[in-house]
Enzyme design. Structure first.
Site, PDB file in Angstrom:
ATOM      1  N   LYS A 144       8.989  -4.683  -6.187  1.00 51.59           N
ATOM      2  CA  LYS A 144       9.641  -4.723  -4.868  1.00 51.59           C
ATOM      3  C   LYS A 144      11.057  -4.158  -4.955  1.00 51.59           C
ATOM      4  CE  LYS A 144       7.061  -6.311  -1.462  1.00 51.59           C
ATOM      5  NZ  LYS A 144       5.750  -6.154  -2.009  1.00 51.59           N
TER       6      LYS A 144
ATOM      7  N   LYS B 283      -2.512  -4.690   1.848  1.00 58.08           N
ATOM      8  CA  LYS B 283      -2.242  -4.798   3.276  1.00 58.08           C
ATOM      9  C   LYS B 283      -1.309  -3.696   3.742  1.00 58.08           C
ATOM     10  CE  LYS B 283      -2.295  -9.759   3.694  1.00 58.08           C
ATOM     11  NZ  LYS B 283      -1.114 -10.134   2.903  1.00 58.08           N
TER      12      LYS B 283
ATOM     13  N   LYS C   9      -4.683  -0.665  -6.052  1.00 57.35           N
ATOM     14  CA  LYS C   9      -5.608  -1.628  -5.457  1.00 57.35           C
ATOM     15  C   LYS C   9      -5.562  -1.551  -3.937  1.00 57.35           C
ATOM     16  CE  LYS C   9      -2.266  -5.363  -5.224  1.00 57.35           C
ATOM     17  NZ  LYS C   9      -2.357  -6.449  -4.277  1.00 57.35           N
TER      18      LYS C   9
HETATM   19  P1  ADP Z   1      -1.694  -8.027  -0.202  1.00 57.90           P
HETATM   20  O1  ADP Z   1      -1.427  -7.825  -1.674  1.00 57.90           O
HETATM   21  O2  ADP Z   1      -2.780  -7.168   0.283  1.00 57.90           O
HETATM   22  O3  ADP Z   1      -0.474  -8.016   0.656  1.00 57.90           O
HETATM   23  P2  ADP Z   1      -1.533 -10.895  -0.457  1.00 57.90           P
HETATM   24  O4  ADP Z   1      -0.431 -10.566  -1.383  1.00 57.90           O
HETATM   25  O5  ADP Z   1      -1.172 -11.722   0.712  1.00 57.90           O
HETATM   26  O6  ADP Z   1      -2.227  -9.524  -0.042  1.00 57.90           O
HETATM   27  O7  ADP Z   1      -2.733 -11.557  -1.240  1.00 57.90           O
HETATM   28  C1  ADP Z   1      -3.560 -12.595  -0.787  1.00 57.90           C
HETATM   29  C2  ADP Z   1      -4.635 -12.849  -1.806  1.00 57.90           C
HETATM   30  O8  ADP Z   1      -5.493 -11.712  -1.941  1.00 57.90           O
HETATM   31  C3  ADP Z   1      -4.098 -13.115  -3.223  1.00 57.90           C
HETATM   32  O9  ADP Z   1      -4.917 -14.098  -3.827  1.00 57.90           O
HETATM   33  C4  ADP Z   1      -4.262 -11.804  -3.917  1.00 57.90           C
HETATM   34  O10 ADP Z   1      -4.408 -11.947  -5.316  1.00 57.90           O
HETATM   35  C5  ADP Z   1      -5.547 -11.287  -3.294  1.00 57.90           C
HETATM   36  N1  ADP Z   1      -5.613  -9.825  -3.334  1.00 57.90           N
HETATM   37  C6  ADP Z   1      -4.848  -8.934  -2.642  1.00 57.90           C
HETATM   38  N2  ADP Z   1      -5.225  -7.674  -2.909  1.00 57.90           N
HETATM   39  C7  ADP Z   1      -6.262  -7.755  -3.788  1.00 57.90           C
HETATM   40  C8  ADP Z   1      -7.109  -6.792  -4.428  1.00 57.90           C
HETATM   41  N3  ADP Z   1      -6.995  -5.498  -4.195  1.00 57.90           N
HETATM   42  N4  ADP Z   1      -8.062  -7.244  -5.275  1.00 57.90           N
HETATM   43  C9  ADP Z   1      -8.221  -8.579  -5.496  1.00 57.90           C
HETATM   44  N5  ADP Z   1      -7.487  -9.522  -4.920  1.00 57.90           N
HETATM   45  C10 ADP Z   1      -6.513  -9.137  -4.065  1.00 57.90           C
END
Ligand code: ADP
Ligand code: TRP
Length: 330
Positions: free
Chosen positions: A112, A197, A194
Site C-alpha cells: 500500500k 476488488k 490475483k
Molecule cells: P480484496 O483483496 O479483493 O479487496 P478483501 O481484502 O476484502 O478483498 O478480502 C476478503 C477475503 O477474500 C479475504 O479472506 C481474502 O483473503 C479473500 N480473497 C481476496 N482475494 C482473493 C483471491 N484472489 N483469492 C483467494 N482469496 C481472496
C-alpha cells in the site's frame, strides 16, 4: 463447546470469485458447525479514503452478496465492524503490544505504501493490529481467509501471545482456515496476480457481473498456441484457467480438457467458452439474489442490527476481561 470462527471482508467494492472461493464458501460451510462471527470491515476500508457516498452502498452490497451466496444471518452474527465499539478499544490496547519495526515490514503495508505514496496513514501501518482486534475480541480459534492473509494471522498470534504473556491467559492463538488442505489464491484471468476488488477489473469475475460481461472477460484470458509435445508442464496462465475450471465446471469437462492438453489437442477457444458458461451458471443465481436484496434496505438494516447485538454480547465480555487483566478497573 463449538469452536469460534471470525472473518471479515472490506467494503471496498464488488465481491469476486476470489472472495467467494477464498472466504465466503468456507463461511457458508462453517455456519453449520461453528459459532460464527462474520463482518464487513468498514474501518479497514477507511485506510484507502473511500468516497463517503460509496461507503454505505458498499457495506450493504457486501452483506447482500454474502447472504445471496448462502450465508444465513440466523445462524451467524453478520455485522459491521464500526457497530462494535469494543473493537477499536481492544485495537488501542493491542497497539501498545505492536512494534513499529514489525508493522513496517508487513507485506500489505509495503504494497500500500508503494501504491498510495501520498496517503501512508497510521491506519495503514496499524492495519494488522485492528485485524487482530477483530479476531481476538471474540476469542476466535479459526479464521477462514485467502492465502494473502496468512501474514496477518501470524501477527495476530504474536499479539495474542504477547498479551497472554504480559497479563495472563486470555486469547487462544487463532489460525487461518480453509476446508481444502491449503489456503487458496484465485488468480486473475490475465495471468498477473490475483482477482481483486480494486485492481485488475477486466481480469476479475465479480459476483455482480452480467452474463455477457463474464463471456467477454473469460474469452480474453491469456492463452497461447498450445503445447507441441505430450505432457508439457503448463505455463502459469494456462494452469490458472484449469484451476478456475476445476472450481466451477464438472469433473467430466475438466478431465476432458486436461486430456486434450496432454495429447496436444487442446483448443483454448472451446475451453474458454465452456468455462464462461459454467461461470455464468455459478454466478448468475448469486447475482440475482444479491440485486434483489440490495433494494431491500429495511431487511439489510435488520440483519445488521441483529448481528450487532450478537457480536456485542461476545465482544463486551472479552473487553471487560482484558481491562481487568491490564488493571483498568477502578
Ligand atoms: P480484496 O483483496 O479483493 O479487496 P478483501 O481484502 O476484502 O478483498 O478480502 C476478503 C477475503 O477474500 C479475504 O479472506 C481474502 O483473503 C479473500 N480473497 C481476496 N482475494 C482473493 C483471491 N484472489 N483469492 C483467494 N482469496 C481472496
Ligand atoms: N484484512 C482482511 C482482507 O483484506 C479483511 C479483514 C479485516 C479480516 N479484519 C479481519 C479478515 C479479521 C479476517 C479476520 O482481506
Amino acid at each position: 463447546m463449538k469452536e469460534i470462527v471470525v472473518s471479515g471482508i472490506r467494503s471496498t467494492g464488488y465481491l469476486h470469485l476470489g472472495n467467494y472461493f477464498g472466504a465466503i464458501q468456507n463461511y457458508v460451510k462453517m455456519q453449520e458447525d461453528f459459532n460464527c462471527y462474520f463482518f464487513v470491515a468498514d474501518y479497514h476500508a477507511l485506510t484507502t479514503h473511500p468516497d463517503p457516498k460509496e461507503l454505505k452502498p458498499n457495506v450493504y452490497r457486501v452483506i447482500a452478496e454474502n447472504v445471496a451466496s448462502g450465508l444465513d444471518p440466523n445462524k451467524v452474527a453478520l455485522y459491521a465492524q464500526s457497530d462494535i465499539p469494543e473493537i477499536p478499544e481492544l485495537y488501542l490496547m493491542l497497539n501498545m503490544l505492536a512494534y513499529k519495526g514489525e508493522l513496517e515490514k508487513t507485506a500489505s503495508f509495503k504494497d500500500k505504501a508503494r501504491s498510495q505514496p501520498d496517503n501512508i496513514n497510521a491506519g495503514l501501518l496499524t492495519y494488522p493490529s485492528l485485524m487482530a482486534a477483530d479476531i481476538l475480541i471474540h476469542k476466535a480459534h479459526k479464521v477462514p481467509v485467502g492465502k494473502d492473509q496468512e501474514q496477518h494471522l501470524e501477527m495476530t498470534r504474536n499479539f495474542a501471545g504477547r498479551f497472554n504473556h504480559r497479563y495472563g491467559d486470555l486469547f487462544p492463538e487463532p489460525t487461518a482456515f480453509n476446508f481444502g488442505e491449503q489456503l487458496v489464491k484465485i488468480p486473475s484471468l490475465d495471468g498477473k496476480g490475483k482477482m481483486s476488488k480494486s485492481e485488475n477489473e477486466n481480469a476479475t469475475i465479480y459476483l455482480a457481473d452480467e452474463d455477457d460481461k463474464i463471456r467477454k472477460k473469460v474469452m480474453k484470458a491469456k492463452t497461447d498456441g498450445g503445447p507441441t509435445e505430450a505432457n508439457t508442464p503448463m505455463p502459469d496462465y494456462i494452469e490458472n484457467i484449469f484451476m478456475l475450471m476445476k472450481l466451477v465446471s464438472s469433473e467430466e469437462h475438466y478431465n476432458q480438457f486436461l486430456n486434450n492438453y496432454n495429447n496436444c489437442e487442446i483448443r483454448y477457444g472451446d475451453m474458454k467458452k465452456q468455462l464462461a458458461e459454467d461461470m455464468i451458471k455459478f454466478v448468475s443465481p448469486i447475482r440475482e439474489k444479491a440485486v434483489a436484496m440490495q433494494n431491500d434496505i429495511p431487511l439489510l438494516q435488520k440483519i445488521l442490527a441483529e448481528g450487532k447485538d450478537k457480536a456485542r454480547e461476545s465482544a463486551s465480555k472479552t473487553l471487560s476481561d482484558a481491562r481487568k487483566m491490564i488493571g483498568i478497573n477502578y
